[in-house]
Design a protein around this motif. Structure first.
Motif, PDB file in Angstrom:
ATOM      1  N   GLU A  23       0.856  -1.183   0.000  1.00  0.00           N
ATOM      2  CA  GLU A  23       0.000   0.000   0.000  1.00  0.00           C
ATOM      3  C   GLU A  23       0.891   1.231   0.000  1.00  0.00           C
ATOM      4  OE1 GLU A  23      -3.259   0.160  -0.295  1.00  0.00           O
ATOM      5  OE2 GLU A  23      -3.496  -2.022  -0.262  1.00  0.00           O
ATOM      6  N   THR A  24       0.931   1.898  -1.131  1.00  0.00           N
ATOM      7  CA  THR A  24       1.733   3.112  -1.251  1.00  0.00           C
ATOM      8  C   THR A  24       0.900   4.314  -0.812  1.00  0.00           C
ATOM      9  OG1 THR A  24       1.038   3.373  -3.545  1.00  0.00           O
ATOM     10  CG2 THR A  24       3.097   2.178  -3.152  1.00  0.00           C
ATOM     11  N   GLY A  66       0.274   3.992   4.529  1.00  0.00           N
ATOM     12  CA  GLY A  66       0.818   2.897   3.744  1.00  0.00           C
ATOM     13  C   GLY A  66       1.159   1.714   4.616  1.00  0.00           C
ATOM     14  N   GLY A  67       1.416   0.606   3.965  1.00  0.00           N
ATOM     15  CA  GLY A  67       1.775  -0.607   4.684  1.00  0.00           C
ATOM     16  C   GLY A  67       2.083  -1.719   3.704  1.00  0.00           C
ATOM     17  N   ALA A  68       2.200  -2.922   4.249  1.00  0.00           N
ATOM     18  CA  ALA A  68       2.534  -4.069   3.403  1.00  0.00           C
ATOM     19  C   ALA A  68       2.122  -5.362   4.084  1.00  0.00           C
ATOM     20  CB  ALA A  68       4.036  -4.091   3.128  1.00  0.00           C
ATOM     21  N   TRP A  90      -0.110  -1.867   8.770  1.00  0.00           N
ATOM     22  CA  TRP A  90      -0.179  -0.461   8.399  1.00  0.00           C
ATOM     23  C   TRP A  90       0.800   0.259   9.300  1.00  0.00           C
ATOM     24  CZ3 TRP A  90      -2.775   1.029   4.264  1.00  0.00           C
ATOM     25  CH2 TRP A  90      -3.910   0.339   3.869  1.00  0.00           C
ATOM     26  N   MET A  91       1.453   1.253   8.801  1.00  0.00           N
ATOM     27  CA  MET A  91       2.389   1.998   9.638  1.00  0.00           C
ATOM     28  C   MET A  91       1.660   3.143  10.333  1.00  0.00           C
ATOM     29  SD  MET A  91       5.013   0.251   9.529  1.00  0.00           S
ATOM     30  CE  MET A  91       6.053   1.272  10.528  1.00  0.00           C
ATOM     31  N   PRO A  92       2.018   3.404  11.584  1.00  0.00           N
ATOM     32  CA  PRO A  92       1.322   4.438  12.364  1.00  0.00           C
ATOM     33  C   PRO A  92       1.736   5.848  11.950  1.00  0.00           C
ATOM     34  CG  PRO A  92       3.104   3.495  13.631  1.00  0.00           C
ATOM     35  CD  PRO A  92       3.038   2.710  12.355  1.00  0.00           C
ATOM     36  N   LEU A  93       0.996   6.799  12.449  1.00  0.00           N
ATOM     37  CA  LEU A  93       1.284   8.204  12.162  1.00  0.00           C
ATOM     38  C   LEU A  93       2.593   8.676  12.786  1.00  0.00           C
ATOM     39  CD1 LEU A  93      -2.285   9.705  12.598  1.00  0.00           C
ATOM     40  CD2 LEU A  93      -1.005   9.414  10.475  1.00  0.00           C
ATOM     41  N   GLN A  97       8.079   4.406   1.246  1.00  0.00           N
ATOM     42  CA  GLN A  97       8.808   4.277   2.507  1.00  0.00           C
ATOM     43  C   GLN A  97       7.999   3.577   3.599  1.00  0.00           C
ATOM     44  OE1 GLN A  97      12.018   4.920   2.765  1.00  0.00           O
ATOM     45  NE2 GLN A  97      12.023   4.155   4.849  1.00  0.00           N
ATOM     46  N   LEU A  98       6.703   3.836   3.692  1.00  0.00           N
ATOM     47  CA  LEU A  98       5.886   3.181   4.715  1.00  0.00           C
ATOM     48  C   LEU A  98       5.780   1.675   4.453  1.00  0.00           C
ATOM     49  CD1 LEU A  98       3.080   5.823   5.203  1.00  0.00           C
ATOM     50  CD2 LEU A  98       4.848   5.185   6.840  1.00  0.00           C
ATOM     51  N   ALA A  99       5.704   1.282   3.203  1.00  0.00           N
ATOM     52  CA  ALA A  99       5.674  -0.142   2.866  1.00  0.00           C
ATOM     53  C   ALA A  99       6.987  -0.803   3.267  1.00  0.00           C
ATOM     54  CB  ALA A  99       5.406  -0.333   1.379  1.00  0.00           C
ATOM     55  N   LYS A 100       8.086  -0.124   3.022  1.00  0.00           N
ATOM     56  CA  LYS A 100       9.401  -0.674   3.411  1.00  0.00           C
ATOM     57  C   LYS A 100       9.501  -0.831   4.929  1.00  0.00           C
ATOM     58  CE  LYS A 100      12.200   1.184  -0.340  1.00  0.00           C
ATOM     59  NZ  LYS A 100      13.289   2.133  -0.626  1.00  0.00           N
TER      60      LYS A 100
END
Length: 184
Positions: free
Chosen positions: A97-98, A118-120, A143-146, A157-160
């Motif tokens: 998820e970009t 974003g996330g992965a 999912w990456m947090p705020l 970058q958030l997916a990574k």
């Protein structure tokens, strides 16, 4: 305070609570379970691979290669840290998820928060090199947090970061299950 002001305060507080609750409800990503082709065919695993099994693909060829190289390097680095275990690690990236840096810039200017997240999701499998025995496999999704504020302004970058967290959790489990010691 008058009754009208109290009622107004109540409505605003309730609206804010509902908005925050809906954001939290939308913040979970389900792990996938597509499995590994080599495991289902009964073949022995001979090399580490990073595979793709994306349902939707909005990644450019360059972004896909960048993420694949990142995961490959990270898996290799983590695998080298295991002193007494020789493992083949396979990865299957199932969701990326970009984010839209433009949308996050605009939302940050308007509401002081980047809203596009974003996330992965990834499936990982560890196989012993000598015996070919599957040691451990797991699916991760995040999912990456705020709190990763600056990463919200880079498309991948958030997916990574989500993939790195997943790989770290996977190797923690592999270390426990295999009894491997770690270098350094």
């Amino acid at each position: 305070m008058t009754t009208r002001l109290k009622l107004n305060f109540f409505y605003r507080s309730t609206s804010l609570a509902l908005m925050l609750t809906s954001l939290v409800a939308c913040s979970t990503m389900q792990p996938t379970d597509y499995g590994f082709n080599s495991a289902s065919n009964g073949e022995s695993v001979k090399e580490a691979k990073v595979r793709w099994h994306l349902i939707t693909n909005d990644l450019s060829t360059e972004e896909k290669a960048e993420i694949e190289n990142y995961v490959t390097d990270l898996l290799s680095e983590k695998n080298k840290q295991l002193e007494d275990k020789h493992l083949i690690i396979q990865a299957q990236i199932t969701r990326i998820e970009t984010v839209s840096p433009f949308l996050n810039t605009v939302s940050t200017l308007l509401v002081f928060l980047p809203l596009d997240r974003g996330g992965a999701a990834i499936e990982l499998q560890a196989t012993e090199l000598e015996t070919g025995r599957k040691l451990y496999s797991e699916s991760y999704a995040k999912w990456m947090p705020l709190t990763e504020f600056t990463a919200h302004f880079s498309r991948t970058q958030l997916a990574k970061l989500a993939l790195k967290d997943s790989i770290d959790a996977f190797f923690d489990e592999v270390k426990q299950k295999s009894g491997a010691t770690v270098k350094g």
